[in-house]
Design an enzyme around this catalytic site. Structure first.
Site, PDB file in Angstrom:
ATOM      1  N   HIS A  53       0.834  -1.215   0.000  1.00 13.01           N
ATOM      2  CA  HIS A  53       0.000   0.000   0.000  1.00 13.01           C
ATOM      3  C   HIS A  53       0.861   1.254   0.000  1.00 13.01           C
ATOM      4  O   HIS A  53       2.072   1.187   0.155  1.00 13.01           O
ATOM      5  CB  HIS A  53      -0.869   0.030   1.261  1.00 13.01           C
ATOM      6  CG  HIS A  53      -2.036  -0.895   1.223  1.00 13.01           C
ATOM      7  ND1 HIS A  53      -3.322  -0.460   1.100  1.00 13.01           N
ATOM      8  CD2 HIS A  53      -2.091  -2.250   1.263  1.00 13.01           C
ATOM      9  CE1 HIS A  53      -4.138  -1.512   1.085  1.00 13.01           C
ATOM     10  NE2 HIS A  53      -3.414  -2.621   1.188  1.00 13.01           N
TER      11      HIS A  53
ATOM     12  N   GLU B   7       3.209  -0.407   4.022  1.00 14.01           N
ATOM     13  CA  GLU B   7       2.833   0.962   3.677  1.00 14.01           C
ATOM     14  C   GLU B   7       4.070   1.734   3.237  1.00 14.01           C
ATOM     15  O   GLU B   7       5.068   1.773   3.947  1.00 14.01           O
ATOM     16  CB  GLU B   7       2.226   1.669   4.901  1.00 14.01           C
ATOM     17  CG  GLU B   7       0.977   1.013   5.461  1.00 14.01           C
ATOM     18  CD  GLU B   7      -0.289   1.463   4.751  1.00 14.01           C
ATOM     19  OE1 GLU B   7      -0.186   2.237   3.769  1.00 14.01           O
ATOM     20  OE2 GLU B   7      -1.381   1.031   5.169  1.00 14.01           O
TER      21      GLU B   7
HETATM   22 ZN   LIG Z   1      -3.995   1.486   0.855  1.00 15.82          ZN
END
Ligand SMILES: [Zn+2]
Length: 1113
Positions: free
Chosen positions: A872, A957
């Site tokens: 992400h 992330e």
């Molecule tokens: Zn995301």
């Protein structure tokens, strides 16, 4: 304080509230005041915890209830109560319970002519009013009128009392019913006039605190829409604006300017965005739901809704539990082995494990076999009349003769030469267009129609593009413009895009240098907001011309207008809905909501042309939703210049100055008509100075990575591997709702031979499952995935070892439709696909449904992945980090009473993050979290962990901005660093390989650092995952909450002390400037030292606060 019985403090307090001995009480009050003034607030809080507030209130009642109250005691008591009450959030509630509220109001009534006593009462009433119901009670008993009458126009007398009255009135407006009275009784206009009067007459700036207090009071009074309307109708905005301008010129008036600006922003009339509807321009008919319009309700974590309600703010919200999102239900933290569908359905996924069934016959014959062929043949589309299937990729490439041929690069010619040849190329079409100019220019429209129409519209013969490529094409690794064009021809978009964005087509190289985060100029936000406010004050200067409208192209002004920029976004991943020219060099831009949705404006990607070189253009993206952004912390948007690319500089560069992100005056277009709370929007503003006249440039939120780019990349990757060594297979997991294939890639090592032993080893390799891009706006995730896949296909010895150890299953783009159609968060169903994992719907969320099915299948054959990681991007944090799942950490963090000692949990879930912290420059272990949140129960990470029993299930992330640690500290992240992160993740997987043989010497040295790690270390504290890690922005304008009280402890203390010290009220006017001399450290000014008759010596610290009973009595 330890020991038996009451402490000295408790004895003092008890004596105070029970005794009527005036002298004794006065002594106690003096002692308390001295003790509390000398130390930090900790002393006061200690006293509050010991019932100090109640004791003072009872003593006050005792003293005030007598027929002729003794002010010798009462006044210091009121002063002390103000100071203590100011730090006691519940003082109002306590006063209500003890029925001490109205007696103080009565004291005020009796002492209206005595400024000193009145001031003391006013401060106490102000602190009482911090509790909403107490403020309401006071309002109902006439407090508003009494207090308001004490506020006078400019005077040099009794200024302290006037200030106290203004502060008390402001506090009374904590109650909404009181602020509604402010409207009906005309206080808004009156306060505005009072402010103007003080502003005008306080020429020597001696009474800034009073002016400030008036603004603060207006701020509190304008918490209802009608109050704000009155302020605007009374010309308040212009008055306040003049203040802000005047304050800019004078040092020391900064805070006044800031307050005025805050008030302007609060009252600035909300204006619906200039759109016909908040719904996306694009809609997509959903299966089983003929009318799209699944307008999603605001997500619970959305904090962007302004409180417009008529409800009082509840005081008890102060006590809200911080970690109430943590999962504490053990059944939800335990492995749940039953799949969500019948077992027989899982068999369809058998085909996605071709490596387990492949017989590798080609190893015997030595010929290139099917192992690396594309079983779906979906990569390459119609390229002329060449065959599509089986060997499509390679044959197309052979025809092009481009693959990996460095000779294709011609960018080494000088820029002048290059530009000249480019102009040569562009002349013909613009003459055809009937507007040939002496100097041929790069015209965006011609550019589209003539050059970059994708495969469907290709003309016969070598196109202009081919010739351009031949002349200027750069050799960009793992990119090929012709293949890109072919891939794009097969990409299905809602709008049927037929134009390619130049950067995606042409490709880009990382810039030759790393770009630091930008420094934010002081006052930049204020400057921008002033410019915005001027639109309201000088409407005649606003152009307000629509120059681009996705919905209504005919409303656009002519693209030939030399006074306006031209915009365009109808290409893959493009997102720009509307552009409005506001001033000559300023444009408001509106983003399109996600398909079938009215939210998630964040990702942008558009083309701009027709610019003048060297002129600062201001761009404002005015319908952003998040309450804060990395654009406030050094991040810049990205710019790609076609002209620069043709001159051999095909780079996306971080560009733009004067960048900031703040709440604006726009709201949803339809909120009013639906009677809903209006979402208020945020502006991202940045200024760009273009380098070339009439260039064609692209601006983006982050480095774009389209679905067609993925398809091109996969095809080139497949061609790059040696099929005898690398088993690389691209299959289709399923098709998306719009009919785009979702690729699933298998990468592992081919067995050394067809011997049973080798095949057995292959078939027992653990699986690693990697996914990315479930959120389309997170293009950084695709660059990380690109790095992962390239590394896994490389000849690096670690990569070879990884292939020999693991089978990689990669789904690089879970939300292809979203990526293609330029959405930020959702799929075509208007849903966040990373919130559908608990119960994915086969027709609405096919990629999630089948990814989950595939994982169930792996589980059912005993091959649940060793690691699952979903890539992400994180828009509010820096660095790269992992979120994982741990039962124990979650229970610890939540303070759950469950005994975790009896719970078994392997600590191995932390290994990868610890390894990454050492080997990946962009990675920060301190940002990792292993907590399971209720609000994330339907994410891939939590579902794969719980339902497939995968211990190492992660969300990775990556920042959009940059790093604040390690060797990249202070730098913005680029595609190179993102790709490196993908590579580092692969390397870290070596650490899970402890018990297997290490094959080569080189590998041993490379991996030894990774292997020598302790899994069990728990030396870092987990952070609560999703909090904003940035402090409020240096310029706090939009972050400041309504209540400024906690900022003024010292101010109130100083005023109270001045009131106490000054025995002759007539002298008060001379004390007017005492407020300006409040020392920063909060200690009292030396000249204030009271001339009190002290009968008890001052104690130096709280520790010596134990006074025994006999000493007091
Ligand atoms: Zn995301």
């Amino acid at each position: 304080m330890a020991g038996q019985g009451p402490s000295g403090l408790e004895v003092l307090l008890s004596t105070l509230e029970n005794s009527n001995d005036i002298e004794g009480n006065l002594n106690i009050i003096n002692v308390l005041d001295e003790l509390l003034s000398a130390g930090t607030d900790r002393r006061i809080h200690y006293m509050i915890s010991k019932g100090g507030s109640e004791a003072l209130l009872r003593a006050l009642l005792n003293t005030a209830s007598t027929l002729l109250p003794n002010y010798t005691v009462l006044l210091p008591l009121l002063h002390l109560l103000a100071k203590v009450g100011h730090r006691d959030k519940k003082i109002g509630l306590k006063a209500e319970k003890l029925e001490a509220v109205l007696p103080v109001l009565n004291l005020l009534r009796k002492n209206l002519k005595n400024p000193k006593r009145a001031a003391a009462c006013l401060w106490v009433l102000a602190v009482f009013s911090s509790w909403v119901s107490t403020a309401t009670l006071l309002g109902k008993n006439g407090a508003l009128d009494i207090v308001f009458k004490l506020i006078r126009p400019h005077t040099k007398k009794h200024t302290r009392t006037i200030k106290a009255a203004i502060d008390a009135l402001a506090a009374l407006f904590n109650s909404r019913s009181n602020s509604r009275c402010a409207v009906t009784r005309g206080y808004i206009s009156a306060l505005l006039r009072l402010y103007e009067d003080w502003q005008k007459n306080d020429t020597d700036n001696r009474h800034i605190p009073i002016r400030q207090a008036l603004l603060h009071c207006l701020h509190h009074a304008t918490c209802t829409p009608s109050a704000r309307r009155i302020l605007v109708e009374d010309g308040g905005i212009a008055t306040l604006f003049q203040t802000t301008q005047a304050c800019l010129a004078i040092r020391g008036l900064d805070s006044l300017g800031t307050s005025a600006l805050q008030l302007i922003r609060k009252c600035y009339p909300k204006c619906p965005v200039p759109l016909t509807s908040d719904q996306s321009v694009y809609s997509f008919p959903l299966p089983g739901n003929p009318t799209p319009g699944l307008d999603t309700a605001p997500s619970p974590d959305d904090d962007s809704f302004e409180d417009e309600s008529d409800e009082d703010i509840k005081n008890d919200e102060l006590d809200k539990e911080e970690d109430d999102d943590l999962e504490t239900d053990l059944t939800k933290l335990r492995y749940k082995p039953e799949p969500d569908r019948p077992l027989e359905e899982l068999m369809q996924y058998e085909r996605l494990c071709p490596e387990l069934h492949h017989d590798f016959q080609e190893l015997d014959s030595g010929s290139e076999g099917e192992a690396s062929s594309d079983d779906d043949g979906l990569v390459c589309g119609d390229f002329g009349s060449r065959p599509r299937y089986n060997d499509g990729g390679r044959s197309a490439n052979q025809m092009l003769g481009h693959s990996g041929t460095p000779g294709a690069f011609h960018g080494s010619c000088t820029s002048a030469e290059s530009l000249e040849s480019f102009q040569e190329e562009t002349r013909a079409p613009s003459q055809e267009g009937g507007h040939g100019s002496a100097e041929a220019q790069l015209n965006a429209r011609d550019f589209h129609s003539q050059y970059l129409s994708n495969g469907r519209a290709r003309q016969e013969g070598p196109s202009m593009v081919d010739r351009l490529l031949e002349k200027h094409g750069a050799c960009i690794p793992h990119h090929n413009p012709q293949l890109y064009t072919t891939a794009a021809a097969n990409t299905k978009s809602i709008a049927g895009y037929s134009v390619l964005a130049f950067p995606d087509f042409w490709g880009h190289l990382p810039p030759p240098y790393r770009q630091p985060m930008t420094e934010r100029k002081e006052g930049i936000q204020r400057k921008k907001i002033f410019e915005d406010v001027q639109r309201l004050l000088q409407p005649e200067e606003v152009i307000d011309k629509v120059v681009f409208d996705l919905e209504n192209p005919s409303s656009q002004t002519s693209s030939e207008d030399p006074g306006s920029l031209r915009f365009y976004s109808q290409f893959e991943s493009g997102n720009l809905r509307k552009a409005v020219q506001v001033r000559s060099y300023e444009y408001d831009l509106l983003l399109n909501a996600d398909v079938n949705c009215s939210q998630h404006h964040q990702w942008f990607y558009f083309e701009v042309s027709g610019m003048k070189a060297g002129v600062p253009y201001r761009f404002n993206i005015v319908n952003c939703e998040k309450s804060n952004s990395q654009f406030n912390y050094g991040m810049q948007p990205l710019l790609y210049s076609v002209r620069e690319a043709l001159e051999g500089q095909p780079h996306w560069l971080r560009t733009g100055s004067e960048i900031c992100y703040y709440r604006n005056h726009f709201c949803q277009s339809s909120a009013s008509s639906r009677g809903q709370k209006a979402t208020s929007y945020y502006t991202l503003t940045f200024t760009i100075i273009f380098k070339h006249n009439e260039d064609v440039c692209y601006l983006a939120y982050h480095y774009p990575y389209t679905y067609s780019a993925l398809q091109t990349h996969l095809q080139l990757l497949q061609q790059s591997v040696d099929p005898c060594k690398v088993f690389f297979q691209k299959q289709t997991l399923c098709t998306s709702m719009a009919g785009n294939p979702c690729p699933l890639i298998t990468i592992t090592a081919c067995p050394v031979s067809r011997s049973w032993e080798h095949l057995h080893q292959l078939r027992n390799r653990p699986c690693i499952v990697l996914t990315a891009r479930v959120h389309p706006g997170e293009s950084n995730a695709s660059w990380v995935m690109k790095g992962t896949m390239e590394f896994l296909c490389s000849n690096d010895p670690v990569a070879e070892s990884l292939r020999e150890t693991y089978i990689f299953k990669i789904i690089p783009m879970l939300n292809a439709d979203g990526v293609i159609n330029g959405t930020h968060r959702c799929s075509l169903s208007g849903e966040d696909l990373n919130r559908q994992w608990l119960k994915p719907n086969a027709s609405l969320n096919p990629t999630i449904y089948h990814t989950k099915g595939f994982l169930y299948y792996l589980n059912s054959i005993g091959r649940a992945p060793l690691v699952f990681c979903d890539y992400h991007g994180h828009s509010r944090k820096k660095n790269v980090f992992l979120y994982g799942c741990s039962v124990k950490e979650t229970l610890w963090q939540s303070g759950s009473p469950i005994n975790t000692a009896t719970l078994k949990e392997e600590p191995g879930y932390r290994t990868l993050s610890k390894v990454l912290d050492r080997i990946a420059p962009a990675f920060a272990f301190n940002s990792c979290s292993f907590l399971v949140e209720k609000s994330r129960e339907s994410t891939a990470r939590v579902v794969v962990w719980r339902e497939m029993g995968v211990l190492r299930s992660y969300t990775m992330e990556s920042t959009y901005n940059g790093c604040d640690q390690g060797i990249y500290k202070g730098l913005q992240i680029g595609t190179q660093e993102l790709e490196e992160m993908g590579l580092n993740l692969c390397q870290s997987l070596m650490s899970l390989k402890k018990n297997t043989l290490v094959y080569s010497k080189k590998l041993i040295s490379h991996a030894s650092a990774l292997l020598d790690l302790d899994d069990n270390l728990l030396d870092h504290k987990s952070h609560s995952s999703f909090e904003d890690d940035e402090p409020p922005c240096a310029e706090e304008i939009e972050y400041q909450t309504e209540d400024c009280w906690e900022l003024c402890f010292q101010e109130l203390d100083a005023e109270v002390n001045a009131n106490a010290a000054n025995s002759e009220e007539e002298k008060e006017e001379d004390q007017g400037d005492i407020h300006l001399d409040i020392p920063k450290n909060g200690l009292l000014a030396p000249d204030r030292k009271p001339s009190r008759n002290q009968t008890l010596s001052q104690q130096s610290s709280l520790e010596t606060f134990n006074i025994n009973r006999s000493a007091v009595n």
